[in-house]
Design a protein around this motif. Structure first.
Motif, PDB file in Angstrom:
ATOM      1  N   THR A  37      22.506  -5.996  21.292  1.00 41.45           N
ATOM      2  CA  THR A  37      23.114  -5.877  22.618  1.00 41.45           C
ATOM      3  C   THR A  37      22.201  -5.109  23.562  1.00 41.45           C
ATOM      4  O   THR A  37      22.011  -5.500  24.722  1.00 41.45           O
ATOM      5  CB  THR A  37      24.482  -5.170  22.504  1.00 41.45           C
ATOM      6  OG1 THR A  37      25.340  -5.920  21.640  1.00 41.45           O
ATOM      7  CG2 THR A  37      25.133  -5.043  23.869  1.00 41.45           C
ATOM      8  N   THR A  38      21.610  -4.032  23.074  1.00 43.10           N
ATOM      9  CA  THR A  38      20.706  -3.223  23.892  1.00 43.10           C
ATOM     10  C   THR A  38      19.471  -4.011  24.298  1.00 43.10           C
ATOM     11  O   THR A  38      19.020  -3.917  25.448  1.00 43.10           O
ATOM     12  CB  THR A  38      20.292  -1.954  23.121  1.00 43.10           C
ATOM     13  OG1 THR A  38      21.457  -1.191  22.794  1.00 43.10           O
ATOM     14  CG2 THR A  38      19.344  -1.101  23.954  1.00 43.10           C
ATOM     15  N   ALA A 144      30.331  -9.507  21.411  1.00 41.47           N
ATOM     16  CA  ALA A 144      29.824 -10.862  21.634  1.00 41.47           C
ATOM     17  C   ALA A 144      30.386 -11.435  22.932  1.00 41.47           C
ATOM     18  O   ALA A 144      29.662 -12.090  23.698  1.00 41.47           O
ATOM     19  CB  ALA A 144      30.187 -11.758  20.447  1.00 41.47           C
ATOM     20  N   THR A 145      31.668 -11.199  23.199  1.00 37.09           N
ATOM     21  CA  THR A 145      32.272 -11.697  24.437  1.00 37.09           C
ATOM     22  C   THR A 145      31.651 -11.025  25.654  1.00 37.09           C
ATOM     23  O   THR A 145      31.422 -11.666  26.687  1.00 37.09           O
ATOM     24  CB  THR A 145      33.788 -11.460  24.418  1.00 37.09           C
ATOM     25  OG1 THR A 145      34.358 -12.118  23.280  1.00 37.09           O
ATOM     26  CG2 THR A 145      34.443 -12.012  25.672  1.00 37.09           C
ATOM     27  N   MET A 146      31.380  -9.742  25.555  1.00 34.62           N
ATOM     28  CA  MET A 146      30.758  -9.016  26.662  1.00 34.62           C
ATOM     29  C   MET A 146      29.404  -9.623  27.020  1.00 34.62           C
ATOM     30  O   MET A 146      29.114  -9.899  28.197  1.00 34.62           O
ATOM     31  CB  MET A 146      30.588  -7.543  26.291  1.00 34.62           C
ATOM     32  CG  MET A 146      29.885  -6.706  27.350  1.00 34.62           C
ATOM     33  SD  MET A 146      29.516  -5.030  26.781  1.00 34.62           S
ATOM     34  CE  MET A 146      28.214  -5.375  25.579  1.00 34.62           C
ATOM     35  N   PHE A 149      29.755 -13.103  28.531  1.00 34.91           N
ATOM     36  CA  PHE A 149      30.150 -13.090  29.938  1.00 34.91           C
ATOM     37  C   PHE A 149      28.952 -12.795  30.839  1.00 34.91           C
ATOM     38  O   PHE A 149      28.746 -13.470  31.858  1.00 34.91           O
ATOM     39  CB  PHE A 149      31.244 -12.048  30.159  1.00 34.91           C
ATOM     40  CG  PHE A 149      31.714 -11.966  31.589  1.00 34.91           C
ATOM     41  CD1 PHE A 149      32.444 -12.991  32.153  1.00 34.91           C
ATOM     42  CD2 PHE A 149      31.410 -10.860  32.366  1.00 34.91           C
ATOM     43  CE1 PHE A 149      32.874 -12.922  33.469  1.00 34.91           C
ATOM     44  CE2 PHE A 149      31.825 -10.772  33.677  1.00 34.91           C
ATOM     45  CZ  PHE A 149      32.560 -11.815  34.232  1.00 34.91           C
ATOM     46  N   VAL A 150      28.168 -11.794  30.470  1.00 34.30           N
ATOM     47  CA  VAL A 150      26.971 -11.475  31.254  1.00 34.30           C
ATOM     48  C   VAL A 150      26.015 -12.665  31.259  1.00 34.30           C
ATOM     49  O   VAL A 150      25.443 -13.020  32.301  1.00 34.30           O
ATOM     50  CB  VAL A 150      26.275 -10.225  30.691  1.00 34.30           C
ATOM     51  CG1 VAL A 150      24.968  -9.958  31.424  1.00 34.30           C
ATOM     52  CG2 VAL A 150      27.189  -9.006  30.806  1.00 34.30           C
ATOM     53  N   ASN A 151      25.865 -13.300  30.103  1.00 33.63           N
ATOM     54  CA  ASN A 151      24.976 -14.457  30.022  1.00 33.63           C
ATOM     55  C   ASN A 151      25.524 -15.621  30.841  1.00 33.63           C
ATOM     56  O   ASN A 151      24.754 -16.410  31.411  1.00 33.63           O
ATOM     57  CB  ASN A 151      24.819 -14.880  28.558  1.00 33.63           C
ATOM     58  CG  ASN A 151      23.568 -15.690  28.326  1.00 33.63           C
ATOM     59  OD1 ASN A 151      22.494 -15.318  28.784  1.00 33.63           O
ATOM     60  ND2 ASN A 151      23.696 -16.794  27.611  1.00 33.63           N
ATOM     61  N   GLY A 152      26.849 -15.730  30.917  1.00 31.14           N
ATOM     62  CA  GLY A 152      27.441 -16.758  31.757  1.00 31.14           C
ATOM     63  C   GLY A 152      27.138 -16.543  33.227  1.00 31.14           C
ATOM     64  O   GLY A 152      26.939 -17.505  33.991  1.00 31.14           O
ATOM     65  N   ILE A 153      27.084 -15.282  33.647  1.00 33.96           N
ATOM     66  CA  ILE A 153      26.729 -14.970  35.037  1.00 33.96           C
ATOM     67  C   ILE A 153      25.270 -15.342  35.303  1.00 33.96           C
ATOM     68  O   ILE A 153      24.923 -15.859  36.378  1.00 33.96           O
ATOM     69  CB  ILE A 153      26.981 -13.481  35.324  1.00 33.96           C
ATOM     70  CG1 ILE A 153      28.475 -13.179  35.242  1.00 33.96           C
ATOM     71  CG2 ILE A 153      26.435 -13.096  36.692  1.00 33.96           C
ATOM     72  CD1 ILE A 153      28.827 -11.726  35.436  1.00 33.96           C
ATOM     73  N   MET A 185      32.369 -19.645  29.015  1.00 32.99           N
ATOM     74  CA  MET A 185      33.248 -18.667  28.390  1.00 32.99           C
ATOM     75  C   MET A 185      34.323 -19.336  27.532  1.00 32.99           C
ATOM     76  O   MET A 185      34.664 -18.864  26.445  1.00 32.99           O
ATOM     77  CB  MET A 185      33.907 -17.776  29.444  1.00 32.99           C
ATOM     78  CG  MET A 185      32.961 -16.777  30.083  1.00 32.99           C
ATOM     79  SD  MET A 185      32.144 -15.702  28.875  1.00 32.99           S
ATOM     80  CE  MET A 185      33.551 -14.878  28.133  1.00 32.99           C
ATOM     81  N   ILE A 186      34.859 -20.441  28.017  1.00 30.96           N
ATOM     82  CA  ILE A 186      35.855 -21.179  27.229  1.00 30.96           C
ATOM     83  C   ILE A 186      35.212 -21.715  25.955  1.00 30.96           C
ATOM     84  O   ILE A 186      35.787 -21.608  24.852  1.00 30.96           O
ATOM     85  CB  ILE A 186      36.459 -22.324  28.065  1.00 30.96           C
ATOM     86  CG1 ILE A 186      37.309 -21.753  29.201  1.00 30.96           C
ATOM     87  CG2 ILE A 186      37.305 -23.246  27.179  1.00 30.96           C
ATOM     88  CD1 ILE A 186      37.831 -22.799  30.158  1.00 30.96           C
TER      89      ILE A 186
END
Length: 213
Positions: A37-38, A144-146, A149-153, A185-186
């Motif tokens: 994550t880092t 993983a969801t966090m 979401f950032v990757n989706g942006i 995200m879905i």
């Protein structure tokens, strides 16, 4: 010298060792999750800083973004997939510990109290903090969801810029970017649920208790 170790003593020693190994595996998965994550967040932060410098030279901004945004998205996708794998490994270790604790409870009344399932974690006890708000929120608050979401942006930014580049108006381009994030995200949520359900089936088949996930 004759070996005076009884089969039950040897079994308990093996179980204690396995318990330690499984707990070490849980610690390793948490450490790897934090590291990956880092790495992604630091890469994203560095790219944003670099974009700020490149923006001072508009002729270089577009080629830079064309190279950086897809790279960041791929890195994020790989990170998300690995984070889901790590979570599955973590759940598998918890299943192993739950099975060992179930055996410990058969050693006597004191052991039944000390290793009570009410004081265990998943899959022994579905009332652990991460599950109290239900499986939906439990899945939406994972690491993983966090990152997903950032990757989706990041993906939305790339799609929006591409739409503007080909001549789209701002509003449709923004809607396309928002739709990209929503769709990703879905897709990720159902992938994560699918992987989680696989571990839940394993817990039901080999673990001592059922799970609400």
């Amino acid at each position: 010298m004759a070996d005076t170790t009884t089969p039950q003593t040897a079994l308990l020693t093996a179980l204690a060792t396995e318990h330690f190994v499984q707990q070490s595996a849980i610690s390793a998965t948490i450490s790897e999750m934090a590291s990956r994550t880092t790495i992604y967040i630091m890469s994203l932060s560095s790219a944003l800083v670099a974009t700020g410098f490149v923006a001072q030279s508009p002729e270089f901004l577009q080629p830079f973004l064309l190279a950086v945004l897809p790279s960041l998205f791929l890195l994020g996708s790989f990170t998300v997939l690995r984070l889901v794998d790590i979570a599955a490994e973590n759940m598998q270790a918890h299943i192993g510990i739950a099975r060992i604790r179930a055996y410990y409870r058969t050693l006597g009344d004191d052991a039944a109290f000390q290793f009570s399932k009410e004081f265990g974690r998943w899959p022994e006890n579905d009332a652990e903090p991460s599950l109290r708000s239900g499986p939906l929120l439990a899945h939406l608050t994972t690491a993983a969801t966090m990152i997903a979401f950032v990757n989706g942006i990041v993906a939305a930014a790339g799609v929006t810029l591409l739409a503007l580049y080909v001549g789209s108006a701002l509003a449709p381009a923004l809607c396309l970017g928002a739709g990209t994030t929503t769709g990703l995200m879905i897709l990720f949520y159902w992938y994560q649920r699918l992987r989680t359900k696989g571990m839940v089936r394993l817990a039901k088949a080999y673990g001592p208790e059922k799970s609400v996930l």
